[in-house]
Design an enzyme around this catalytic site. Structure first.
Site, short mmCIF file in Angstrom:
data_model
loop_
_atom_site.label_atom_id
_atom_site.label_comp_id
_atom_site.label_asym_id
_atom_site.label_seq_id
_atom_site.Cartn_x
_atom_site.Cartn_y
_atom_site.Cartn_z
N ASP A 8 33.73 -44.93 33.41
CA ASP A 8 34.02 -43.61 32.48
C ASP A 8 34.64 -43.09 33.53
O ASP A 8 34.79 -43.43 34.09
CB ASP A 8 32.56 -42.59 32.62
CG ASP A 8 33.27 -41.46 31.16
OD1 ASP A 8 33.75 -41.62 31.06
OD2 ASP A 8 32.76 -40.91 32.18
N ASP A 10 36.39 -39.35 33.07
CA ASP A 10 36.23 -37.77 34.17
C ASP A 10 34.29 -37.10 34.21
O ASP A 10 33.87 -38.25 33.37
CB ASP A 10 35.57 -36.99 32.79
CG ASP A 10 37.26 -37.51 32.78
OD1 ASP A 10 38.38 -38.00 33.19
OD2 ASP A 10 37.35 -36.35 31.24
#
Length: 382
Positions: A8, A10
């Site tokens: 991922d 953020d």
């Protein structure tokens, strides 16, 4: 088969910024502590490819125009690339949660190409900070590494889901941490490779970690062979566990031969892809009256050149004629060219310096470089 880290963006690579969670200005870009340093070590030392998977709510709408997103996103990738951190692919979903899009995490529509025999999803990981990342790992058939920072703001809905799905967490989450050093150490331990060879004459169990510290636990029933293999582990920096149970009541032949076969096989299995390795290794070791030289090519073809003469029938409890046989077995099953030349009077020094030079040459040949290319101008290694 390639192992993947689905990462991922953020909250994992860069810090999230509540309450909007949109990284829409350069001032909001704040890399997660130590992420660059340890991602670089993961890329350099461990055998994973990196794939970014990120949900960017409403990207392309008036609330989150793409002209704000792409300069910042490309800046993040450029910073990482400058440090040698390259992403094999980047997958971005632009939908809102309420759309329930199959492309949005934890949906896997964007990731169907990884359900292919080229990729080993069972040994892959999703690294992320959200419950959707954990569910994504479940849907992909891999495990999750949960970036669980207690200081990160959690939505009430997210907290509710966590309380309802503790069973999923226990089954899917392999590691929960807010520290990238811990992630690196965890993945490094997972980089162990195991092999077992069982015949009517021997039972050989080997596990190795190529990016190790040279630690070893060797038990073959032959004390001098144990000593030589310990030297090999120490000087190659390969963590190595070898347990051999052979028919020593007959003689030493089968145990030594099958240990060489097994060691060659596990080295071959550990570098099957061969992308990014140096391929060639060469080293000379002096030891008092002796000088031993080993040259190694992990190019996929088996050949042994052995220019060594011993004056004794045995060194310790190992027949000296079995040393040629050990390296021939290794060469055949590691599928490598191996040149071994040693001169000197003391047979103990001679074979010990051979194993040390072999270890250093092996260490050089398996070392990773920055290219991640196949080390062949033909574009093919057998």
């Amino acid at each position: 088969m390639k192992k993947i880290l689905f990462i991922d963006r953020d909250g994992t690579i860069i810090k999230e910024v509540p309450p909007t969670y949109q990284i829409d200005t350069i001032e909001k870009v704040n890399f997660y502590p130590n992420v660059i340093y340890f991602l670089k070590k993961i890329v350099k030392e461990l055998n994973y490819i990196l794939v970014m998977v990120t949900n960017q709510d409403g990207l392309g709408t008036d609330k989150f125009p793409e002209k704000k997103f792409w300069p910042i996103h490309n800046h993040i990738l450029k910073v990482l690339k400058t440090e040698g951190i390259h992403f094999f692919a980047v997958h971005i979903d632009k939908t809102y949660p309420e759309e329930n899009s199959s492309t949005r995490k934890p949906g896997i529509e964007m990731l169907k190409n990884y359900f292919h025999y080229d990729y080993n999803l069972k040994k892959s990981f999703v690294i992320g900070d959200r419950f959707t990342d954990i569910l994504l790992s479940k849907n992909l058939g891999c495990k999750a590494i949960w970036i669980n920072d207690p200081l990160i703001y959690c939505h009430k809905l997210f907290e509710k889901k966590l309380s309802l799905d503790k069973d999923i967490l226990n089954k899917i989450v392999a590691l929960k941490t807010d520290n990238w050093e811990t992630i690196y150490k965890f993945l490094k331990k997972k980089n162990h490779i195991k092999y077992r060879r069982t015949t009517l004459e021997t039972d050989i169990k080997i596990s190795i970690q190529l990016d190790g510290e040279g630690k070893s636990n060797i038990k073959t029933g032959l004390g001098f062979l144990d000593h030589l293999l310990e030297q090999m582990a120490f000087h190659s920096l390969i963590n190595m566990n070898i347990y051999a149970k052979g028919d020593l009541h007959v003689d030493e032949h089968h145990t030594i031969e099958d240990t060489g076969i097994s060691l060659g096989t596990i080295i071959h299995n550990s570098i099957k892809d061969k992308r990014g390795i140096e391929r060639y290794g060469f080293f000379s070791i002096p030891m008092d009256d002796c000088l031993s030289t080993v040259v190694l090519d992990l190019g996929g073809r088996s050949f042994l050149s052995w220019k060594v003469k011993f004056f004794r029938e045995k060194i310790g409890n190992v027949p000296t004629d079995m040393f040629f046989h050990f390296f021939k077995s290794f060469s055949d099953h590691a599928q490598c060219n191996l040149y071994i030349h040693s001169i000197g009077k003391n047979d103990h020094h001679k074979i010990e310096s051979i194993f040390k030079a072999f270890a250093r040459a092996l260490r050089m040949s398996i070392q990773k470089n920055k290219t991640n290319k196949l080390p062949s101008s033909k574009g093919l290694l057998l």
